[in-house]
Enzyme design. Structure first.
Site, PDB file in Angstrom:
ATOM      1  N   HIS A  49      -2.529  -1.067  -3.486  1.00  0.00           N
ATOM      2  CA  HIS A  49      -3.648  -0.140  -3.338  1.00  0.00           C
ATOM      3  C   HIS A  49      -3.415   1.071  -4.237  1.00  0.00           C
ATOM      4  CE1 HIS A  49      -4.289  -1.823   1.000  1.00  0.00           C
ATOM      5  NE2 HIS A  49      -4.716  -2.656   0.067  1.00  0.00           N
ATOM      6  N   ASP A 104      -4.540  -4.758   5.812  1.00  0.00           N
ATOM      7  CA  ASP A 104      -4.879  -5.562   4.645  1.00  0.00           C
ATOM      8  C   ASP A 104      -3.699  -6.456   4.263  1.00  0.00           C
ATOM      9  OD1 ASP A 104      -6.428  -6.475   2.504  1.00  0.00           O
ATOM     10  OD2 ASP A 104      -5.587  -4.982   1.139  1.00  0.00           O
ATOM     11  N   SER A 125       0.860  -1.192   0.000  1.00  0.00           N
ATOM     12  CA  SER A 125       0.000   0.000   0.000  1.00  0.00           C
ATOM     13  C   SER A 125       0.894   1.239   0.000  1.00  0.00           C
ATOM     14  CB  SER A 125      -0.948  -0.025   1.202  1.00  0.00           C
ATOM     15  OG  SER A 125      -1.854   1.062   1.151  1.00  0.00           O
TER      16      SER A 125
END
Length: 362
Positions: free
Chosen positions: A201, A297, A175
Site C-alpha cells: 500500500h 487486505d 501495508s
C-alpha cells in the site's frame, strides 16, 4: 474513550491548520499542539507527551530526517511523515521509514476540496495504526553484499538448488511498516531466486523510488511493474501506486497485468487482488507471504492461494509494526506457517528448495 493525542509539526501554518481540522474532526483523536519546526516540537513533546507525531519531511532550522534520527534514538515514538510528491521528497520519505517512522502520507492539497474526504480517512487510518504500532529504533541498512559477507563460515546458502523453471513464484503483500519488512525479505534472496510480485500500500509517485532504492540493495533486480511485461526469475516487481497488480499467463509464461479497476478494501494496489490472481494462475507453484499492515487486505486472498495449493506464510506478531493483516489471515486459517521477519526469507527459500525443479502445471 481516551483520544489519541497528536502533535503536528510543519513549517506551513496553513498545513498545520488543515491537519488540525482533519484530525480534530475524528471522534477518537485530537491535536494537542502544533509546531512550526523540530526545535519547538522538542519542547512540546516534553509538555504534552503525544501518542503520535506527524512530521513534515523538509523544514527550516532542523531537517526532518535529522530530528527523526535523534528522536528515534533518544525518545522513540510513533511518527507519520508528511511528504510532498517530488522525487526528492520520495527519497527522504523512504529514508525516514528506514530510520523508524511508522508510515507516511502526502501533504493535503490546500484549497482543493475534491478528494479531501478520502484524504481525511487515509490520514486518520494511518494515525490510528501508528498509535498501535510497535516503535523500533533505526537499524543500519544492510546491502546484499554485506548480508553474504556476514554469513557464518560453512553456512548453507538460502537456496541450494537453482530453480531452472520460471514456474515458481513468491507473492508478497504488505501495508503499514511494509517498506522495511519487504527490504528485509528481499535483500537475502539469491540472484537465482524465483520472481517476486509485491503489493505494498503506497500512493502514486513513491513506488518507483521504492523499487529503485531496493534495487540498489538487493542481488535480484527490483523494479516497478509494467503492464504486459514478462515475469522473470531473479526479478521483483512492485505494484505501481496507482494500479492493481495481477498475475496473468501467456502460454507457458507469466505476465504482469496492471488494472485501474476501483480500489478493493479501500486500496489500489490491493493485496487481495494480487493474491487471488496468483491463486488462479500459479496455484501450487507459488509461495504467498503476508507481512505487517493494518486492516484485512490480503487475508482472504491468501486463503484462496492456500486452497489452490500454494504454501502460505504470515509474519508473526512480535516482528510486525502493525499486526493487522497477518492477524486476519491467521484467524481465517490462511497461513500454513507463521514466521518472524528475520527468518522469513530463509523459510520461503527452504520451501521453494523442497519443491525442487519440478514444474507443477496448474
Amino acid at each position: 474513550m481516551q483520544k489519541i493525542k497528536v502533535l503536528c509539526v510543519d513549517d506551513s501554518a496553513l498545513i498545520r491548520s488543515l491537519m488540525t481540522e482533519i484530525i480534530n474532526g475524528q471522534p477518537d483523536m485530537t491535536v494537542v499542539a502544533t509546531a512550526p519546526d523540530p526545535l519547538v516540537a522538542r519542547e512540546l513533546i516534553k509538555q504534552h507527551n503525544p501518542d503520535v507525531l506527524t512530521l513534515d519531511v523538509e523544514m527550516p532550522r532542523m531537517d526532518g530526517l535529522d530530528f527523526l534520527e535523534k528522536l528515534m534514538r533518544l525518545r522513540p515514538m510513533p511518527v507519520v511523515m508528511v511528504s510532498s510528491l517530488t522525487e526528492r521528497g520520495n527519497e527522504i520519505t523512504l529514508r525516514a521509514l528506514e530510520l523508524g517512522a511508522v508510515d507516511f502520507v502526502t501533504k493535503p492539497k490546500v484549497g482543493i476540496r475534491d478528494g479531501m474526504l478520502d484524504y481525511s480517512e487515509k490520514l486518520a487510518d494511518k494515525i490510528r495504526a501508528a498509535a498501535r504500532a510497535r516503535v523500533r529504533q533505526s537499524a543500519p541498512v544492510q546491502h546484499a553484499a554485506a548480508h553474504a559477507a556476514h554469513a557464518p563460515v560453512g553456512a548453507a546458502p538460502l537456496f541450494n538448488n537453482p530453480l531452472l523453471s520460471t514456474e515458481k513464484l513468491i507473492i508478497v503483500g504488505a501495508s503499514t511498516g511494509g517498506t522495511e519488512a519487504i527490504r528485509e525479505v528481499l535483500v537475502p534472496l539469491p540472484p537465482d531466486a524465483p520472481a517476486v510480485l509485491i503489493a505494498q500500500h503506497m500512493p502514486p509517485g513513491f513506488t518507483k523510488s521504492f523499487a529503485q532504492r531496493l534495487n540498489g540493495l538487493c542481488r535480484i533486480t527490483v523494479k516497478e511493474a509494467e503492464h504486459g511485461e514478462r515475469v522473470l526469475p531473479g526479478h521483483a516487481y512492485i505494484a505501481p501506486g496507482h494500479a492493481h497488480l495481477l498475475l496473468a499467463r501467456s502460454g507457458a509464461n507469466y505476465i504482469a497485468h496492471l488494472s485501474d479497476e476501483p480500489p478493493v478494501n479501500r486500496h489500489r494496489p490491493s493485496v487481495d487482488v494480487l493474491f487471488r490472481s496468483a491463486a488462479q494462475h500459479a496455484g501450487k507453484n507459488a509461495v504467498g507471504v503476508i507481512l505487517t499492515g493494518m486492516g484485512r487486505d490480503g487475508a482472504a486472498g491468501l486463503l484462496d492461494m492456500k486452497k489452490a495449493g500454494a504454501y502460505t506464510l504470515a509474519q508473526d506478531e512480535a516482528s510486525c509494526i502493525v499486526f493487522g493483516m497477518p492477524r486476519e489471515a491467521i484467524a481465517l486459517g490462511a497461513a500454513d506457517e507463521i514466521a518472524s521477519l528475520p527468518e522469513m526469507s530463509r523459510r520461503v527459500m527452504a520451501r521453494l528448495s523442497s519443491m525442487g525443479d519440478r514444474v507443477q502445471r496448474v
